[in-house]
Scaffold this active site. Structure first.
Site, PDB file in Angstrom:
ATOM      1  N   GLU A  25       0.834  -1.197   0.000  1.00  0.00           N
ATOM      2  CA  GLU A  25       0.000   0.000   0.000  1.00  0.00           C
ATOM      3  C   GLU A  25       0.876   1.257   0.000  1.00  0.00           C
ATOM      4  O   GLU A  25       1.842   1.360   0.757  1.00  0.00           O
ATOM      5  CB  GLU A  25      -0.875  -0.042   1.256  1.00  0.00           C
TER       6      GLU A  25
ATOM      7  N   CYS B 136      -5.540  -3.262   2.162  1.00  0.00           N
ATOM      8  CA  CYS B 136      -5.331  -3.375   3.609  1.00  0.00           C
ATOM      9  C   CYS B 136      -6.618  -3.503   4.417  1.00  0.00           C
ATOM     10  O   CYS B 136      -7.188  -4.572   4.515  1.00  0.00           O
ATOM     11  CB  CYS B 136      -4.490  -2.203   4.102  1.00  0.00           C
TER      12      CYS B 136
ATOM     13  N   LYS C 200      -9.052   2.614  -2.270  1.00  0.00           N
ATOM     14  CA  LYS C 200      -9.379   1.903  -1.032  1.00  0.00           C
ATOM     15  C   LYS C 200     -10.802   2.248  -0.620  1.00  0.00           C
ATOM     16  O   LYS C 200     -11.241   3.399  -0.733  1.00  0.00           O
ATOM     17  CB  LYS C 200      -8.389   2.312   0.057  1.00  0.00           C
TER      18      LYS C 200
END
Length: 642
Positions: free
Chosen positions: A48, A172, A117
């Site tokens: 990330e 994540c 994300k």
């Protein structure tokens, strides 16, 4: 060829970075890409925000950092032109005065998409909501880095020359929430999930992370690539361990050493995942209409498979797991028989005991079931029926086993009755053909059935699943019983179950007897012995059971083509069998498997113990007259390659 056989090599990389030094970070990623290309990887996933570093803090609001990240991505795109690989890299991107934490998907000079994300953590040590916004689901076209590309979370990336290879992105925290985006990705058709992560290290978190990744890959029946941030991130408050993971349907294929940088590789079996999803009718595809599918193409290359292929797929390699599995299977078998005895109100059970592995296991299961019912073991009638092929070794082992276990031993010598039968049908006893063999097997079954009638009991079958797959059973002979406790136990596992019983037995005579049964060659003992020794060895006639069990597992469990099973077997049994030998017995397997289905279509009841079973009422419903032509053609094509 990996792609032809459904395999794809993927990589998760954790380079050592410098916080906010985008040029340096991009150069480190190039180095990793070169290494991955040399290893034949077709998809590489970086952590990330890797181009900037995850721990930039309020520097994410600086125009210089955002421009530097965009420039570094453009350089990565240019670099990718000469690499036959899909690259997934993380960076911050400003779109419409909003900042997003995104994954850039790059291949051969093209920016295929930007995936933002979805879940932005803002608790404990995380404060991403200070800088980033949740990304939109519905994809739209944007311009970035001089290219038109897709932006949104509902993007699927599909390989046009390997259609089941479809990957999607989550980042994540997306994995750690109650409803991860990967759920809808998988339902829409993604077979691989790439996760760009920056998960800091605290005590015990690695175990949770590993379970999370393996569990999600199992739940979604997918490959999962988890690339974690590592050294070079700021240690002002946190340490990042670079805990990279590659999983496939619940199994961790590769795992990095924490607190180190580098690359891990995994060979995902995409065809296996697709087969498993087709088998699971509860794995419902939905929501595809909400997704945009971005196509790409990869070159096909020959690479030696680095993935471990277990030569004994039915038998756990770990000793403790194997012991647990053996106890579990014995209990399932015994409980199945216990229920049948209770339901039929039978006070006796009858079994033919030969001194071989299968009848030994059946007797052990019967003992366990009778103990569960608090029934006298004397009500187990174990019948030994010596005939032309019986050896002293198997006869003595059978008798000793029955007496040691406390069952009732009954001996019926069938030589005279078989000779009368041969005389009646005009069979020459000196001709050792199939009639000679099957006449003995059917006589034994008749004896067992009639004794069961006398005692008001059940005949317990001894045949195992490997024999049923090959049709290595006499129709209406040992093929028939009133309950088959071994019906879904493959031969390789039968051996381990008996060995487990021997290892845990407290009686030394029982232990020694079981060990000698294990050491005895597998044989139906239907041909007269030579010099008192077994002359008819089953594996000389039908082939090694360890090969056939390997074939059976991949034919039944995943429906693989013969050619793929052959190449996998060559790797699994490298050093044990020559390729020509494997091919010979694979041909034999398919011929017997198709031609002998009629025997499996009328099997007695028996308990399922594993993921593969041949019951015509449950797991395997196949026409008895199905043609083997397509499978033979694949083998013919294979024969020209080897």
């Amino acid at each position: 060829m990996l792609m032809k056989d459904g395999f794809i090599r993927v990589a998760a990389a954790t380079p050592k970075i410098r916080v906010a030094d985008c040029i340096y970070n991009e150069e480190q990623m190039e180095n990793d890409i070169r290494q991955a290309a040399e290893r034949g990887a077709k998809l590489i996933v970086f952590p990330e925000l890797c181009l900037t570093g995850y721990t930039c803090g309020d520097l994410f609001l600086q125009r210089s950092l955002l421009d530097g990240a965009a420039a570094a991505l453009e350089e990565l795109i240019r670099f990718s032109k000469n690499e036959d690989m899909v690259i997934v890299a993380g960076l911050p991107v400003s779109i419409g005065q909003k900042l997003y934490n995104v994954a850039a998907i790059v291949q051969k000079g093209v920016l295929l998409g930007l995936v933002p994300k979805t879940n932005i953590p803002n608790y404990s040590e995380f404060y991403e909501a200070r800088h980033f916004n949740p990304g939109p689901q519905k994809p739209r076209k944007i311009y970035f880095g001089g290219q038109e590309t897709w932006f949104g979370t509902q993007l699927l990336f599909s390989c046009v020359n390997m259609r089941d290879f479809v990957f999607a992105i989550e980042i994540c925290e997306d994995l750690w929430v109650p409803a991860p985006p990967s759920i809808s990705h998988a339902c829409a058709g993604a077979t691989v999930i790439a996760n760009l992560s920056a998960s800091d290290e605290i005590t015990g978190k690695d175990n949770y992370r590993r379970d999370l990744v393996s569990g999600q890959s199992a739940r979604l029946v997918c490959g999962y690539i988890y690339a974690d941030a590592g050294q070079g991130e700021s240690t002002t408050d946190l340490v990042f361990g670079g805990h990279d993971l590659i999983a496939e349907n619940g199994q961790i294929l590769r795992e990095s050493n924490r607190f180190e940088t580098g690359i891990i590789y995994g060979d995902l079996d995409i065809e296996k995942l697709a087969c498993e999803r087709r088998r699971m009718t509860t794995f419902q595809t939905k929501g595809q209409e909400d997704y945009v599918v971005v196509d790409f193409e990869l070159g096909v290359s020959d690479i030696n498979l680095e993935r471990y292929i277990d030569p004994a797929p039915f038998v756990p390699s770990d000793m403790r797991e194997r012991e647990k599995r053996c106890e579990e299977i014995l209990t399932i078998q015994a409980l199945g028989l216990k229920k049948r005895l209770e339901h039929t109100h039978c006070g006796h059970a009858v079994v033919g005991i030969s001194g071989g592995l299968d009848s030994t296991l059946a007797l052990l299961v019967m003992v366990k079931a009778f103990d569960m019912l608090d029934m006298d073991r004397k009500h187990i009638i174990a019948v030994t029926m010596p005939c032309f092929g019986t050896t002293d070794r198997t006869y003595n082992n059978a008798c000793r086993l029955v007496k040691t276990l406390g069952a009732t031993l009954k001996e019926v010598d069938i030589r005279d009755s078989v000779r009368v039968h041969f005389r009646d049908i005009g069979q020459d006893e000196s001709v050792h053909d199939v009639t000679y063999e099957n006449g003995q097997a059917r006589e034994r079954t008749q004896v067992l059935m009639d004794i069961a009638n006398q005692k008001g009991g059940l005949v317990i079958g001894t045949g195992d699943m490997s024999e049923l797959a090959l049709g290595w059973a006499t129709y209406n002979g040992d093929h028939m019983s009133m309950y088959g406790v071994n019906a879904s136990v493959p031969k390789t596992l039968v051996r381990h179950l008996v060995r487990y019983f021997a290892d845990t037995a407290k009686d030394q005579v029982l232990k020694d007897t079981l060990q000698d049964v294990l050491d005895t060659p597998v044989s139906p003992e239907l041909i007269p012995p030579k010099d008192g020794e077994i002359s008819q060895r089953t594996e000389d006639l039908v082939g090694p059971y360890e090969l056939h069990d390997f074939f059976l597992y991949y034919v039944m469990r995943f429906g693989f083509r013969p050619s793929k099973i052959y190449w996998m077997a060559c790797q699994a049994f490298d050093g044990s069998y020559e390729p020509q030998t494997i091919f010979k017995w694979l041909q034999k397997f398919y011929w017997r498997f198709f031609s002998q289905q009629f025997k499996r279509s009328c099997l007695p009841d028996g308990p399922k113990v594993g993921s593969v079973a041949l019951s015509p009422r449950g797991d395997w419903r196949m026409p008895s007259d199905a043609s083997v032509a397509l499978w033979q053609k694949d083998l013919e094509r294979l024969s020209m390659e080897i």
